[in-house]
Design a protein around this motif. Structure first.
Motif, PDB file in Angstrom:
ATOM      1  N   ARG A  34     108.116  56.228  41.604  1.00 46.20           N
ATOM      2  CA  ARG A  34     106.851  55.076  42.365  1.00 46.20           C
ATOM      3  C   ARG A  34     105.407  56.028  42.433  1.00 46.20           C
ATOM      4  NH1 ARG A  34     108.230  50.526  44.501  1.00 46.20           N
ATOM      5  NH2 ARG A  34     110.822  51.925  45.732  1.00 46.20           N
ATOM      6  N   VAL A  35     105.710  56.834  42.946  1.00 46.45           N
ATOM      7  CA  VAL A  35     104.658  58.087  43.373  1.00 46.45           C
ATOM      8  C   VAL A  35     103.834  57.888  41.546  1.00 46.45           C
ATOM      9  CG1 VAL A  35     103.740  60.171  44.008  1.00 46.45           C
ATOM     10  CG2 VAL A  35     105.689  58.409  45.279  1.00 46.45           C
ATOM     11  N   ARG A  36     105.337  58.948  41.489  1.00 44.21           N
ATOM     12  CA  ARG A  36     104.245  59.456  39.733  1.00 44.21           C
ATOM     13  C   ARG A  36     103.641  58.044  39.346  1.00 44.21           C
ATOM     14  NH1 ARG A  36     101.272  60.696  36.016  1.00 44.21           N
ATOM     15  NH2 ARG A  36     102.690  62.109  34.669  1.00 44.21           N
ATOM     16  N   LEU A  37     104.874  56.975  38.901  1.00 42.80           N
ATOM     17  CA  LEU A  37     103.415  55.850  38.970  1.00 42.80           C
ATOM     18  C   LEU A  37     102.154  55.646  39.367  1.00 42.80           C
ATOM     19  CD1 LEU A  37     106.754  53.428  38.306  1.00 42.80           C
ATOM     20  CD2 LEU A  37     104.980  54.230  36.066  1.00 42.80           C
ATOM     21  N   ALA A  38     102.250  55.548  40.503  1.00 42.04           N
ATOM     22  CA  ALA A  38     101.113  55.164  41.311  1.00 42.04           C
ATOM     23  C   ALA A  38      99.618  56.373  40.802  1.00 42.04           C
ATOM     24  CB  ALA A  38     101.350  55.576  42.834  1.00 42.04           C
ATOM     25  N   ARG A  39     100.510  57.657  40.648  1.00 35.25           N
ATOM     26  CA  ARG A  39      99.040  58.784  40.637  1.00 35.25           C
ATOM     27  C   ARG A  39      98.320  58.334  39.303  1.00 35.25           C
ATOM     28  NH1 ARG A  39     102.773  64.084  41.860  1.00 35.25           N
ATOM     29  NH2 ARG A  39     102.448  64.225  43.760  1.00 35.25           N
ATOM     30  N   GLN A  40      99.132  57.708  37.998  1.00 34.53           N
ATOM     31  CA  GLN A  40      98.571  57.073  36.969  1.00 34.53           C
ATOM     32  C   GLN A  40      97.198  55.859  36.978  1.00 34.53           C
ATOM     33  OE1 GLN A  40      99.423  59.321  34.508  1.00 34.53           O
ATOM     34  NE2 GLN A  40      98.013  58.184  33.282  1.00 34.53           N
ATOM     35  N   LEU A  41      97.519  55.094  38.086  1.00 41.30           N
ATOM     36  CA  LEU A  41      96.919  54.033  38.367  1.00 41.30           C
ATOM     37  C   LEU A  41      95.579  54.448  38.182  1.00 41.30           C
ATOM     38  CD1 LEU A  41      98.651  51.722  40.606  1.00 41.30           C
ATOM     39  CD2 LEU A  41      97.460  51.363  38.747  1.00 41.30           C
ATOM     40  N   GLY A  42      95.453  55.758  39.081  1.00 39.66           N
ATOM     41  CA  GLY A  42      93.583  56.150  39.286  1.00 39.66           C
ATOM     42  C   GLY A  42      93.196  56.711  38.183  1.00 39.66           C
TER      43      GLY A  42
END
Length: 210
Positions: free
Chosen positions: A68-76
């Motif tokens: 979840r955190v890894r995917l969230a970082r990619q959003l930026g």
């Protein structure tokens, strides 16, 4: 062979046709006709919002904290450097942010919307194709980058260690969650993957319909 590897192998003909497409070859030489490049980027820009929404759905539906955190970082990254690239490049090419959408663009938007609402494995299937296929065409070891700044930056956005690690993460996640799917849902995920590959090839073809 991994689930993602099996899906890639089942789509080899279409996948390779996309990776070796005329547009990709011309992009690498920096000699894409400006009208073609403008049309391609205008259409690709249409995916940004839907892609962000798809990533957001993957964040929300991920079954473990670490992915979840890894995917969230990619959003930026999608909302930052890539979005800035479109603004600068289309400004230089006198492009539009609201063009008439080509059929493959509409198809891909519909596919992303479907995957977004279906669940985490479905979202991953489309994300894997969108990112892995681009990594494939942007990786030509020993080939010099083009002098043309727009072409060069588009290639550079889809290659390098960090992008390779991102694609490896997506593949690993798809492989992991696929193990727990019932046969019917597994087939659904596979169908989304194949459909996404078909649309990637059609999207490159449509760049020349100007």
């Amino acid at each position: 062979m991994s689930f993602s590897g099996q899906l890639r192998e089942s789509s080899t003909t279409v996948w390779d046709a996309a990776v070796g497409h005329r547009f990709v070859d011309e992009l690498w030489t920096g000699k894409v006709d400006r009208a073609v490049l403008r049309h391609y980027l205008e259409q690709d820009l249409q995916f940004v919002d839907a892609f962000v929404a798809l990533l957001g759905a993957a964040v929300a539906n991920a079954d473990r904290p670490v992915p979840r955190v890894r995917l969230a970082r990619q959003l930026g990254l999608v909302a930052g450097p890539e979005n800035d690239y479109f603004e600068r490049s289309l400004g230089e090419l006198d492009g539009s942010s609201t063009p008439v959408r080509a059929a493959p663009t509409v198809g891909f938007l519909e596919l992303m919307d479907s995957a977004r609402t279906d669940g985490y494995p479905e979202a991953l299937a489309v994300l894997v194709v969108a990112e892995w296929l681009y990594l494939d065409w942007a990786s030509r070891p020993g080939t010099a980058l083009p002098d043309d700044a727009i072409c060069r930056e588009w290639i550079e956005l889809h290659r390098g260690v960090e992008f390779e690690e991102w694609v490896a993460f997506l593949r690993a996640e798809l492989d992991r969650v696929a193990d727990g799917l019932d046969p019917q849902r597994r087939d659904r995920v596979a169908a989304l993957f194949v459909r996404a590959v078909d649309l990637e090839l059609a999207f490159f073809d449509a760049a020349y319909e100007v």
